[in-house]
Design an enzyme around this catalytic site. Sequence first.
Site, short mmCIF file in Angstrom:
data_model
loop_
_atom_site.label_atom_id
_atom_site.label_comp_id
_atom_site.label_asym_id
_atom_site.label_seq_id
_atom_site.Cartn_x
_atom_site.Cartn_y
_atom_site.Cartn_z
N PRO A 2 0.74 -1.04 0.04
CG PRO A 2 -0.15 -1.30 1.99
CD PRO A 2 0.97 -1.57 1.40
CD GLU A 3 3.41 2.84 -4.23
OE1 GLU A 3 3.15 4.02 -4.85
OE2 GLU A 3 3.26 1.81 -4.91
CG HIS A 91 -1.47 -14.81 6.56
ND1 HIS A 91 -2.09 -15.19 5.36
CD2 HIS A 91 -0.23 -15.68 6.57
CE1 HIS A 91 -1.43 -16.36 4.75
NE2 HIS A 91 -0.56 -16.70 5.38
NE ARG A 110 6.74 -10.39 1.20
CZ ARG A 110 7.17 -9.93 0.29
NH1 ARG A 110 6.51 -9.27 -0.87
NH2 ARG A 110 8.67 -9.98 0.27
#
Length: 270
Positions: A2-3, A91, A110
């Site tokens: 995400p930016e 997750h 991650r």
Amino acid sequence: MPELPEVETIVRDLHQTLPGKTINNTQILQSNVVQQSKKLFKSKLLGKTFKSIRRRGKNILAHVDPECILVVNLGMTGRLGFKDTDSVFTHPAVYFQLDNDDTLIYDDVRRFGTLNIFTEREWKERSKQLGPEPLSSSYKSADLHQKLVTSRAPIRSWLLNQKNVAGVGNIYANESLYLSGIHPGRSANSLTKLESNLLHQALQKTLSSAINNRGTTLRNYRDASGLKGTNGANLTVYGREGESCVSCSEQVSRIVFSNRSAFFCPGCQK
DNA sequence: AGTGTATCCTGCAGGC
DNA sequence: TGCCTGCAGGATACAC
């Protein structure tokens, strides 16, 4: 992942739903995303009520009273959303149980994301390390140019450095450089005033239209309701190696430096 | 001082 | 089918 536009989309959504809700309990399932002492983290949030949800660069700032900010950086694959929405949380890393029986979930495949608690004063100091907000009306093309001339770094790498501009990541750095006709490998200090001006405009245009499209979903990104962003169709070079340039029909190229891919059109970007 | 590289971690796509 | 390699939107500690 995400930016700025993706984070802005999430922040706007959460700002509609989260303020006024009180945290009854915090459960940490993946301890490495919480960098501080887990005990302290939980105790600082227990019984606190969300005030406002804001953004600084790629950081989500959840203000809880009193004078306390939960700062969430989503890393590559972080997501924030509510249980029982369209969102599928594969997750889960942190659960925040709220007083209306909702559960706010931080999910991260991650686990590059981070959650930290700052006081207003601590965050103010920390925030100084971030560059200007590119969409702020006080951020002018002259400010960009003035800073560019001090660095020999490749302009694509320069844009990724959060100290220079806050919130730009690999997608929008590449897209902005394409739009302004600047090769990603050019050294920052080689940009003319005119080019700086074009880049400044390109950054604002690229970022604001991505916000209007609720962000770019390539794989993992979802908004707070679990929905994908629709900006992917607007990407001109990012992830399009080998495809024809939309304006000159040369093939989009990919080169790697600083361990990150850069996409550009050899015809349009000098 | 200012840059580039390796690293944290998991999942997926493509080649053989 | 399965194994291997490379790659992914970020940030940072380290080496040069």
